[in-house]
Design a protein around this motif. Structure first.
Motif, PDB file in Angstrom:
ATOM      1  N   CYS C 130     -40.520  46.358  44.520  1.00  0.00           N
ATOM      2  CA  CYS C 130     -41.436  45.474  45.227  1.00  0.00           C
ATOM      3  C   CYS C 130     -41.911  46.224  46.462  1.00  0.00           C
ATOM      4  O   CYS C 130     -41.112  46.491  47.359  1.00  0.00           O
ATOM      5  CB  CYS C 130     -40.762  44.192  45.674  1.00  0.00           C
ATOM      6  SG  CYS C 130     -39.572  43.513  44.538  1.00  0.00           S
ATOM      7  N   ASP C 131     -43.199  46.556  46.510  1.00  0.00           N
ATOM      8  CA  ASP C 131     -43.773  47.310  47.620  1.00  0.00           C
ATOM      9  C   ASP C 131     -42.918  48.533  47.962  1.00  0.00           C
ATOM     10  O   ASP C 131     -42.805  49.438  47.145  1.00  0.00           O
ATOM     11  CB  ASP C 131     -43.950  46.403  48.842  1.00  0.00           C
ATOM     12  CG  ASP C 131     -44.885  45.252  48.514  1.00  0.00           C
ATOM     13  OD1 ASP C 131     -45.744  45.447  47.641  1.00  0.00           O
ATOM     14  OD2 ASP C 131     -44.745  44.176  49.096  1.00  0.00           O
ATOM     15  N   ASP C 132     -42.270  48.542  49.161  1.00  0.00           N
ATOM     16  CA  ASP C 132     -41.520  49.738  49.522  1.00  0.00           C
ATOM     17  C   ASP C 132     -40.025  49.553  49.315  1.00  0.00           C
ATOM     18  O   ASP C 132     -39.232  50.320  49.825  1.00  0.00           O
ATOM     19  CB  ASP C 132     -41.818  50.132  50.974  1.00  0.00           C
ATOM     20  CG  ASP C 132     -41.322  49.076  51.936  1.00  0.00           C
ATOM     21  OD1 ASP C 132     -41.194  47.917  51.505  1.00  0.00           O
ATOM     22  OD2 ASP C 132     -41.068  49.400  53.100  1.00  0.00           O
ATOM     23  N   GLU C 133     -39.626  48.521  48.565  1.00  0.00           N
ATOM     24  CA  GLU C 133     -38.203  48.325  48.319  1.00  0.00           C
ATOM     25  C   GLU C 133     -37.908  48.426  46.835  1.00  0.00           C
ATOM     26  O   GLU C 133     -38.683  47.948  46.007  1.00  0.00           O
ATOM     27  CB  GLU C 133     -37.761  46.950  48.829  1.00  0.00           C
ATOM     28  CG  GLU C 133     -37.622  46.917  50.338  1.00  0.00           C
ATOM     29  CD  GLU C 133     -37.061  45.609  50.806  1.00  0.00           C
ATOM     30  OE1 GLU C 133     -36.937  44.699  49.973  1.00  0.00           O
ATOM     31  OE2 GLU C 133     -36.765  45.500  52.003  1.00  0.00           O
ATOM     32  N   LEU C 134     -36.794  49.069  46.522  1.00  0.00           N
ATOM     33  CA  LEU C 134     -36.351  49.144  45.135  1.00  0.00           C
ATOM     34  C   LEU C 134     -35.089  48.312  44.990  1.00  0.00           C
ATOM     35  O   LEU C 134     -34.193  48.372  45.821  1.00  0.00           O
ATOM     36  CB  LEU C 134     -36.030  50.592  44.739  1.00  0.00           C
ATOM     37  CG  LEU C 134     -37.183  51.543  44.475  1.00  0.00           C
ATOM     38  CD1 LEU C 134     -37.667  52.138  45.758  1.00  0.00           C
ATOM     39  CD2 LEU C 134     -36.747  52.639  43.541  1.00  0.00           C
TER      40      LEU C 134
END
Lengths: 86, 88, 166, 113
Positions: C130-134
């Motif tokens: 999600c966006d800049d998070e895994l």
């Protein structure tokens, strides 16, 4: 020596396929079965390549390649279907 | 020449896997699992064709069985479920 | 016209791939391969061969990409020894959980490579981005803090991938 | 002839051993995500080693075997990632031994329910 090692390798691969079939039959839910099918197709691919070596015909490698591409397609479409909700 | 040398152990194992997976595809209540079982049937049939030295048939079986049939079955399952939900 | 150039560039590698797959130099094979390469290049719109891809041929990026291959190979071998240890021990030592980590990579291709690399390394499996998070499924959760998890899982790859795709 | 053949056969055997470990992991692990961990990693390296061993036994085929290996290396993580994501979203539960699950928070924060 070489024949013995290769026979052992084939038996190990066949045992792996049988274990994956066990998970395919027992696995709770469709998702576990899909994982088992994914692993089974990844076990069958080197078996096909090994059979190509055994019979000495390079065209058998193409079958392994085509199988790999299409099982990837099948598994991803299964995942996409399950993602959108049953 | 007895039956085992004619049709050796690995071929018999593949045939057993085909039978079991086909029974699973027919008998299972969950349609998604049945689609997976159908995919396994075509996988084993493809390898059996390869061992019977018919690489072109094996390639076709892999393409039709593992790829296209799975996708078509999934589309069909989704359509029928939509109909079932509308008219219970 | 600007959209036509990547399509024309894409034809070459696709044709080479066809020749590698068929492994013959028969004129008929080459002709069919050229037609197929042109069709695929038109359908794909030349997207993978836009100018962004060619930045990898910058010498520094290329060196880092070369160094990344043995690093990834060593990670794969370690992860398999890890799997073997866990599967073969009778007590099945697992401590699983889903944790979040952050990434500094911005390009979509870089994130895809990072997610695939994480899946192949010891004990981790990428579940979602999600966006800049895994979101990562970790077999043996060692820290629940997002920064520590990031240092543990992502940093080793990011060092290389930031240069390659950054 | 001799040494090369034996090395190739031994590498093939090592690869199939990893395939076997992957399948064993599929059977032994308690939930789908752990199964997928064992399955993906072990079958990837198993495939690579088996194809490498066959390439050592028959060096003329190395190019095509390398293509198959590269294909496996690229697609295998993608398909397992797609399966894991779909399984979580369609409600496959985590095992009882799971210590932490931050995925729902992440989904909420990024506006996907």
């Amino acid at each position: 020596m070489v024949d013995l090692l290769l026979d052992l390798a084939l038996s190990l691969a066949a045992g792996a396929a049988l274990l994956a079939v066990y998970r395919l039959l027992m696995g709770p839910g469709a998702a576990s079965r899909a994982v088992a099918m994914d692993v089974l197709s990844l076990i069958i691919m080197p078996m096909m390549a090994g059979y190509a070596l055994y019979s000495g015909r390079m065209i058998y490698l193409d079958v392994a390649l085509v199988y790999g591409i299409l099982s990837f397609l099948g598994v991803t479409s299964l995942a996409r279907y399950a993602d959108k909700g049953v | 020449m007895d039956i085992v040398t004619l049709f050796n152990l690995e071929d018999l194992l593949i045939c057993a896997v085909i039978l079991v997976a086909a029974l699973g595809a027919v008998l299972h209540r969950n349609l998604l699992a049945a689609v997976v079982f159908a995919g396994v049937v075509s996988l084993a049939v493809s390898y059996l064709f390869l061992r019977l030295s018919a690489p072109d048939v094996a390639m076709t079986e892999a393409a039709i069985g593992a790829g296209i049939t799975t996708v078509i079955f999934l589309i069909a399952v989704r359509r029928t479920e939509e109909v079932e939900r509308e008219e219970p | 016209m600007a959209r036509l150039i990547p399509i024309l560039i894409a034809i070459g590698p696709l044709w080479l791939l066809w020749i590698a797959f068929t492994g013959s130099t028969d004129p008929q094979e080459l002709g069919v391969g050229l037609v197929a390469a042109i069709l695929v290049a038109i359908v794909a719109g030349g997207e993978p061969f836009s100018t962004a891809t060619f930045r990898i041929f910058h010498p520094r990026r290329f060196l880092y990409a070369l160094a990344y291959v043995p690093y990834l190979a060593w990670a794969i071998v370690r992860s398999n020894l890890d799997v073997a240890r866990r599967v073969l021990s009778p007590s099945l030592p697992i401590n699983p959980g889903i944790v979040r980590v952050r990434t500094r990579l911005t390009s979509p291709v870089g994130r895809t490579v990072l997610a695939n690399s994480i899946t192949l390394t010891p004990g981790t499996l990428t579940v979602d981005i999600c966006d800049d998070e895994l979101c990562i499924h970790w077999v043996d959760v060692q820290s629940e803090n997002i920064d520590e998890a990031t240092r543990e899982i992502v940093s080793g790859f990011e060092k290389y991938l930031e240069v390659i795709f950054g | 002839m001799g040494a090369q053949q034996i090395i190739g056969a031994a590498v093939t055997l090592l690869g199939t051993a990893f395939l076997f470990l992957g399948a064993l992991g599929i059977v032994r692990m308690p939930d789908l995500y752990n199964r997928m961990q064992a399955g993906t990693k072990a079958t990837t390296l198993g495939n690579l080693l088996t194809l490498l061993g066959l390439g050592i036994l028959q060096p003329a085929w190395l190019v095509k075997l390398a293509l198959i290996a590269l294909f496996v290396l690229v697609t295998n993580p993608i398909s397992s990632h797609a399966l894991a994501r779909a399984a979580y979203r369609s409600g496959v539960p985590l095992a009882d031994v799971t210590v932490r699950d931050e995925y729902p928070e992440a989904l909420q924060e990024h506006g996907e329910a």
